[in-house]
Design an enzyme around this catalytic site. Sequence first.
Site, PDB file in Angstrom:
ATOM      1  N   HIS A 365     -10.681 -16.691 -79.423  1.00 22.29           N
ATOM      2  CA  HIS A 365      -9.690 -17.344 -80.283  1.00 22.29           C
ATOM      3  C   HIS A 365      -9.307 -18.740 -79.867  1.00 22.29           C
ATOM      4  O   HIS A 365      -8.327 -19.285 -80.373  1.00 22.29           O
ATOM      5  CB  HIS A 365      -8.399 -16.528 -80.319  1.00 22.29           C
ATOM      6  N   LYS A 548       4.430 -23.655 -87.752  1.00 21.08           N
ATOM      7  CA  LYS A 548       3.482 -23.072 -86.801  1.00 21.08           C
ATOM      8  C   LYS A 548       4.099 -23.166 -85.421  1.00 21.08           C
ATOM      9  O   LYS A 548       5.105 -23.853 -85.244  1.00 21.08           O
ATOM     10  CB  LYS A 548       2.141 -23.810 -86.851  1.00 21.08           C
ATOM     11  N   ARG A 549       3.504 -22.503 -84.449  1.00 16.23           N
ATOM     12  CA  ARG A 549       3.992 -22.648 -83.090  1.00 16.23           C
ATOM     13  C   ARG A 549       3.994 -24.121 -82.693  1.00 16.23           C
ATOM     14  O   ARG A 549       3.159 -24.902 -83.162  1.00 16.23           O
ATOM     15  CB  ARG A 549       3.087 -21.863 -82.127  1.00 16.23           C
ATOM     16  N   LYS A 554      -1.264 -29.182 -81.623  1.00 13.43           N
ATOM     17  CA  LYS A 554      -1.029 -29.074 -83.068  1.00 13.43           C
ATOM     18  C   LYS A 554      -0.386 -30.353 -83.627  1.00 13.43           C
ATOM     19  O   LYS A 554      -0.434 -30.610 -84.814  1.00 13.43           O
ATOM     20  CB  LYS A 554      -0.157 -27.857 -83.377  1.00 13.43           C
ATOM     21  N   THR A 656      -4.552 -19.997 -89.643  1.00 11.89           N
ATOM     22  CA  THR A 656      -4.467 -19.130 -90.813  1.00 11.89           C
ATOM     23  C   THR A 656      -3.313 -19.588 -91.700  1.00 11.89           C
ATOM     24  O   THR A 656      -3.313 -19.329 -92.904  1.00 11.89           O
ATOM     25  CB  THR A 656      -4.246 -17.652 -90.433  1.00 11.89           C
ATOM     26  N   LYS A 660      -2.916 -19.636 -95.908  1.00 11.63           N
ATOM     27  CA  LYS A 660      -1.792 -19.104 -96.689  1.00 11.63           C
ATOM     28  C   LYS A 660      -1.244 -20.188 -97.623  1.00 11.63           C
ATOM     29  O   LYS A 660      -0.922 -19.925 -98.777  1.00 11.63           O
ATOM     30  CB  LYS A 660      -0.659 -18.652 -95.759  1.00 11.63           C
TER      31      LYS A 660
HETATM   32  C1  LIG Z   1       0.312 -17.440 -90.205  1.00 13.89           C
HETATM   33  C2  LIG Z   1       1.333 -17.467 -89.143  1.00 13.89           C
HETATM   34  C3  LIG Z   1       1.086 -18.164 -87.960  1.00 13.89           C
HETATM   35  C4  LIG Z   1      -0.166 -18.972 -87.721  1.00 13.89           C
HETATM   36  O1  LIG Z   1       0.016 -20.275 -88.205  1.00 13.89           O
HETATM   37  P1  LIG Z   1      -1.007 -21.457 -87.860  1.00 13.89           P
HETATM   38  O2  LIG Z   1      -0.569 -22.575 -88.742  1.00 13.89           O
HETATM   39  O3  LIG Z   1      -2.369 -20.955 -88.232  1.00 13.89           O
HETATM   40  O4  LIG Z   1      -0.865 -21.759 -86.429  1.00 13.89           O
HETATM   41  C5  LIG Z   1       2.056 -18.163 -86.986  1.00 13.89           C
HETATM   42  N1  LIG Z   1       3.214 -17.498 -87.154  1.00 13.89           N
HETATM   43  C6  LIG Z   1       3.495 -16.825 -88.288  1.00 13.89           C
HETATM   44  C7  LIG Z   1       4.797 -16.129 -88.420  1.00 13.89           C
HETATM   45  C8  LIG Z   1       2.557 -16.774 -89.318  1.00 13.89           C
HETATM   46  O5  LIG Z   1       2.839 -16.083 -90.430  1.00 13.89           O
END
Ligand SMILES: *Cc1c(COP(=O)(O)O)cnc(C)c1O
Length: 812
Positions: A365, A548-549, A554, A656, A660
């Site tokens: 990952h 995101k985190r 990032k 991911t 979304k």
């Molecule tokens: C989808 C999701 C992530 C991943 O987000 P990235 O933008 O791909 O880093 C992290 N936390 C939550 C709560 C999510 O739903």
Amino acid sequence: MDLRQGIGLRRLGTTADEFQQDLLSSLYYRRGTTVESASPRDAYEALALTVRDRLAERRARTAAAHFASNPRWVYYLSAEYLLGAQLEQNLLYSGTGELASQSLKVLGRTLEEIEDLDVEPGLGNGGLGRLAACLVDAMATRDIPAVGYGIRYDFGIFRQSLEGGAQAERPDDWAFQGNPWEFPAPDDRQTVGFYGHTEPVPGSPTRKSWVPGEIVLGEPSHMLVPGYRTETVNIVRLWRARGSEASFDLSRFSAGQYAEAVQEAVRAENISKVLYPDDSTELGRELRLKQQYFLVSCSLRDIIRRFRLRNEGWDDFAEKTVIQLNDTHPTIAIPELMRLLVDEYGLDWDKAWSITRSTFAYTCHTLLPEALETWPVPLFERLLPRHLEIIYLINMFFLREVEARFPGDSDRLRRMSIIGEGSERRVRMAHLAVVGTEAVNGVAELHSKLLRETVLQDFADLWPAKFQNVTNGVSPRRFMKLANPRLSDLITEGLGDDGWLNDLDRLAGLERLAGDASFMERWRAVKRANKVDLAAGDPDSLTDVMIKRFHEYKRQQLKLLHVITMYHRIRANPAGDWVPRTVLFAGKAAPAYHAAKNIIRLINAVGATIAADPVVAPHLRVVFAENYNVTLAERIIPAADLSEQISLAGKEASGTGNMKLALNGAITIGTLDGANIEIRARVGEENFFLFGLDAFQAAEVQISGYHPREHYDRDAELKAAIDAITAGTFGGVGREVADSLLGWDEYLTLADYRSYLDCQEEVERAWRDPERWTRLSILNTAHSGFFSADRTIADYAARIWRVAPVPVPKDI
Ligand SMILES: *Cc1c(COP(=O)(O)O)cnc(C)c1O
């Protein structure tokens, strides 16, 4: 076989009356209360149990069908699951939403009010844990016999709040009030050993006996994982650590030594006490390694127990079992299976190795070197002495194989060894995972390619066929149907039916509506209504989201430099024709990750300065939404216009969140990183805002010597943005952020700044033309069907697992 006759299982009612009867039964018999005295909690629990019963009946039939067909099983091992709230999901998947809404009236409650009591189990950090949740959802939806194994942490990912603009963390005691979705299964309890020593077994060179120094119990419970529009209900089985009976010292307790009396039990229970809140660096704590082995040991014994229900001997084990390792966290499963087969079941080494190797598959990952797990040899030796011996043997045989292929290449041997020989000897978990598995996959095209060409290049030379790509995906049920009912209804209307929820490629049918004036009008109205619901800012402003985190790779700091530059531009020209924007940030930083926490503070300081500035505030607003989790993601994503996916190219494995957002009609501004590349290829170059260095160029810049100051000196707006931070424009907050940007800027933020700002101007040009923007939005949704987790699972099933669906009959 008629299961219901066989065990007297009653098919549950599907009418409003029957549902209401069942709800009242739950209230009376399982909550022990009455309509008159039912608290909101009682109503919630009674509803949850009533809904759960419907899934449990399907679960019983699923188990019977799986037992009857004795299929090849998929076991998904993951240290994290970010499942999201359960009630709404289970109402949808059991088709009881409307019944529930109606029936609750008898209790004088609304469904919305009850849903607020449903707590999300935060058993994951972010992307990796949410992926696990999306994949188990898709496995059930695709009728794949599967069990997800994980840890039932008492405390999930911390709750984030802002105090004076800084992140504060509180523990997440998620099951404090109980968890009605969970089935405890104490009968399947397992015993796990730690520490101790090994003893030779007379007459056998490879067999040893391990005498552990500590024994802990693993107690499982499971959550139901229903498929959508299918009968299958799979499970996620979560292990919780318990002290054994012997761990309570009654004599000490009687002597008043209360703390000492429970010391051992507390030590045992600490193993599943808390999720480590860091998703990108390895902190190498002993307790973390204990968690990993605990998960693996309990799960493997459970897998073998399940195999034994229908099979004998070991010849068919690898045929009937595939174990997917979600990152390296469960990699000790490889030496553990060897230990079980060789030491406990007496198989010879070669036979055991052949079984082990063909049972496991590994998903990598990351590309960040600091996230590649390694463990100090002395720690391993103390905690898992037998496993270390087995790893040494695996390594010896492996290095012989390498030597045979590349004779005399001692550099290669050193690079590939499972034991790293730096200043400190360490076990390299990724190497162990590659050596001990049949297939290794990355999670997006670029990531898989970079794995083959950089991090795992030597291994790809040796075993080219082992390396694969399986691009991640997300659940369209959770992230479209549940999160965005308005858009889902509109899509269903546009496509004529809602079959797209199980066959997401059908979204392509929206393409022909991308020029239809009335459809476009309604599309816009949906987005606007979602923004009104979110209430983060003016619903007519461009809602620009970065959720995101928090991590430097990032590059939230890049977004922030854009915000500061906008602030300067508006101040310099208050009468300008500015596109109103709401910039929405959400995300947690690991509690010990100071650089990321500094960025959070700076965002809030900049946001406060802008909010207090009457010239700028009408055009620009910065919002930080606290405590990002799945529930919050489901609220923000449907309201997003612009999706920020701006990591330094070559650093984000897949992402991911990008999927979304694209599915919900947000348009991506992004680098050529992770799955952004595949999103762009599918939605079309003209429907994606691309900027910045690509992975190759980024590597070149770094190799040829990067000097962030050159960008600062050359670019007046960039200089002004950073100078504003150091000059104290934002209350003196963020000087460390500025220092790191000017000092070394590990993730080339300054190098991409100008390209990013130019690209944001293109974004605004598109936004000023609502017709064009709406078309972009519809086309993004239309061409993102590939990013369904159902497709991801179809790929795993066909190319890695070689498993076939086992449909569950409605009547057995
Ligand atoms: C989808 C999701 C992530 C991943 O987000 P990235 O933008 O791909 O880093 C992290 N936390 C939550 C709560 C999510 O739903």
